[in-house]
Design an enzyme around this catalytic site. Structure first.
Site, mmCIF file in Angstrom:
data_model
loop_
_atom_site.group_PDB
_atom_site.id
_atom_site.type_symbol
_atom_site.label_atom_id
_atom_site.label_comp_id
_atom_site.label_asym_id
_atom_site.label_seq_id
_atom_site.Cartn_x
_atom_site.Cartn_y
_atom_site.Cartn_z
ATOM 1 N N MET A 96 -72.035 40.147 -19.976
ATOM 2 C CA MET A 96 -72.545 39.894 -18.832
ATOM 3 C C MET A 96 -73.299 38.489 -18.792
ATOM 4 O O MET A 96 -74.187 38.563 -19.960
ATOM 5 C CB MET A 96 -73.328 41.254 -18.491
ATOM 6 C CG MET A 96 -74.190 41.019 -17.041
ATOM 7 S SD MET A 96 -75.001 42.390 -16.585
ATOM 8 C CE MET A 96 -76.244 42.304 -18.039
ATOM 9 N N SER A 151 -70.503 43.056 -25.619
ATOM 10 C CA SER A 151 -71.115 43.774 -24.828
ATOM 11 C C SER A 151 -70.128 44.486 -23.828
ATOM 12 O O SER A 151 -69.107 44.784 -24.136
ATOM 13 C CB SER A 151 -72.307 42.996 -24.110
ATOM 14 O OG SER A 151 -73.136 43.975 -23.204
ATOM 15 N N GLN A 152 -70.212 44.145 -22.338
ATOM 16 C CA GLN A 152 -69.317 44.819 -21.476
ATOM 17 C C GLN A 152 -68.039 44.042 -21.708
ATOM 18 O O GLN A 152 -66.795 45.057 -21.380
ATOM 19 C CB GLN A 152 -69.750 44.654 -19.994
ATOM 20 C CG GLN A 152 -69.562 43.024 -19.517
ATOM 21 C CD GLN A 152 -70.026 42.908 -18.120
ATOM 22 O OE1 GLN A 152 -70.751 43.936 -17.611
ATOM 23 N NE2 GLN A 152 -69.594 41.878 -17.267
ATOM 24 N N HIS A 179 -79.753 43.651 -29.246
ATOM 25 C CA HIS A 179 -78.384 43.348 -28.580
ATOM 26 C C HIS A 179 -77.856 42.246 -28.995
ATOM 27 O O HIS A 179 -78.582 41.072 -28.705
ATOM 28 C CB HIS A 179 -78.650 43.527 -27.052
ATOM 29 C CG HIS A 179 -77.286 43.959 -26.226
ATOM 30 N ND1 HIS A 179 -76.346 44.915 -26.636
ATOM 31 C CD2 HIS A 179 -76.720 42.941 -25.473
ATOM 32 C CE1 HIS A 179 -75.192 44.621 -25.776
ATOM 33 N NE2 HIS A 179 -75.449 43.649 -25.002
ATOM 34 N N ASP A 208 -81.260 47.929 -30.074
ATOM 35 C CA ASP A 208 -80.949 47.467 -28.969
ATOM 36 C C ASP A 208 -81.902 47.737 -27.698
ATOM 37 O O ASP A 208 -82.095 48.920 -27.423
ATOM 38 C CB ASP A 208 -79.726 47.880 -28.459
ATOM 39 C CG ASP A 208 -78.722 47.097 -27.653
ATOM 40 O OD1 ASP A 208 -79.239 46.634 -26.508
ATOM 41 O OD2 ASP A 208 -77.530 47.013 -27.724
#
Length: 299
Positions: free
Chosen positions: A31, A105-106, A281, A225
Site C-alpha cells: 500500500m 504487505s498487501q 513492518h 509490527d
C-alpha cells in the site's frame, strides 16, 4: 573409434553448454508504494540482479504512472488489480517457464490470490514469499496502540460499520480485507475479496489446486509490527471468532481444520514455512534477506 569420438563430442558439449538461467522473480509492492521507487522495490530489484546475475525481475506496475500506481494501491479493487496482473504475467514470455513470487504487505495476499485464480494460466510459480502479508485480513488501525483503548475500539467500530457497504468495498482496497471477528457472517458475506480467496463462503477447487502446486509458501511475520493488526495474520493466524483478544493459530482455524485452501495438506508436505523477523513492518536487512530468503528459495 567412432564411439569414442561421439562420447568425446558429447562430453565437450556438456562442458561448454550455457549454464541454466536463474528462475525469474515477480514482485508486488504494498500500500502506498510503487514498483520502482529507488528506496523500496527499485532498490530491491537492483539488489536481486546484483546477487543473482542474469535474473529477470518483473516488479509489477499497476498503473501508467507513479502517481496512478500509488492511487491504485488504495482505490483500485484488488479483483481488478489481480486481473490486470494476470494479463501482464500471461503475456510476458520471460515468465512462461515459471518464476518465484515475492509480495510485500498487501501485495502478498494479492499475489496469493493471483496464483489461486490465475495459476493455471501463467507459468508455474515455484515459491511464494509473503513479506508481512495480511492473509486473514486486519482488524485494527496503524499504530493503534498509541491511542487509548476506548478510542481504538471506537475507530474500529466506526470503520467496521462502513467497511462492508458495497460502495466502500468497491472504492477502498483496505476495506476488502477488513476482517471483523465480532461479526464473522457479515465479513464472509460482504467481503468482496478476502473471504472469497480464503474459500470461506464456498469451496473453489481451482484455488486449492493452484495453490497446492507451489513448492513452498513462505510467510514472514514482523515481530514488532506496528502497522498490521493483528500481526499474527502474517502467519495466517487471527482472532478467534466472536472476540478480538485471543489469537488462534492457522492450525486451529476452520480454514486449516476443514482444509478449505489445501493448507493442511501443504503443511503436512512441508510446503508451509513460517519465518519471523524482529523488526517493524517490512524492516529487514540485506543480510537477513540473503540468508533467510534468497539462499533457500531464490538461488
Amino acid at each position: 573409434m567412432m564411439k569414442l569420438l561421439i562420447v568425446m563430442l558429447l562430453f565437450v558439449n556438456i562442458c561448454y553448454s550455457e549454464p541454466a538461467k536463474p528462475t525469474p522473480i515477480v514482485l508486488w509492492h504494498g500500500m502506498g508504494d510503487t514498483c520502482c521507487f529507488p528506496y523500496s522495490l527499485g532498490h530491491l530489484t537492483e539488489y536481486l540482479k546484483m546477487k543473482i546475475p542474469g535474473v529477470y525481475v518483473n516488479s509489477l506496475k499497476i498503473g501508467e504512472s507513479t502517481m496512478e500506481e500509488m492511487e491504485n494501491s488504495f482505490f483500485m479493487s484488488p479483483n481488478k488489480q489481480i486481473e490486470y496482473a494476470c494479463d501482464v504475467i500471461s503475456n510476458d514470455p520471460r515468465l512462461k517457464d515459471g518464476f518465484n513470487a515475492i509480495g510485500f504487505s498487501q501485495g502478498s495476499q494479492f499475489l496469493r490470490a493471483l496464483i489461486q485464480r490465475c495459476g493455471h494460466k501463467i507459468g508455474a510459480v515455484k515459491n511464494l514469499i509473503s513479506m508481512g502479508g495480511q492473509h486473514q485480513g486486519v482488524y485494527g488501525l496503524p499504530h493503534c496502540g498509541a491511542l487509548q483503548r476506548e478510542s481504538c475500539d471506537y475507530a474500529r467500530k466506526l470503520l467496521n460499520y462502513a467497511a462492508y457497504y458495497s460502495w466502500v468495498q468497491k472504492a477502498l482496497v483496505q476495506a476488502t480485507y477488513w476482517h471483523d471477528p465480532l461479526n464473522e457472517e457479515l465479513y464472509k458475506v460482504h467481503s468482496e475479496f478476502l473471504s472469497d480467496v480464503n474459500n470461506e463462503v464456498s469451496i473453489n477447487k481451482t484455488y486449492i489446486d493452484n495453490l497446492s502446486n507451489l513448492e513452498h509458501f513462505v510467510m514472514v511475520k514482523f515481530e514488532n509490527d506496528t502497522m498490521v493488526q493483528p500481526k499474527e495474520t502474517e502467519w495466517f493466524s487471527f482472532y478467534e471468532p466472536g472476540q478480538a483478544k485471543k489469537i488462534i493459530t492457522l492450525q486451529e482455524s476452520d480454514i486449516y481444520l476443514q482444509d478449505r485452501l489445501g493448507l493442511k495438506k501443504m503443511d503436512e508436505a512441508g510446503k508451509l514455512v513460517f519465518l519471523s523477523q524482529p523488526g517493524d513492518h517490512l524492516r529487514f536487512t540485506e543480510k537477513w534477506f540473503f540468508e533467510k530468503i534468497m539462499k533457500p528459495y531464490l538461488l
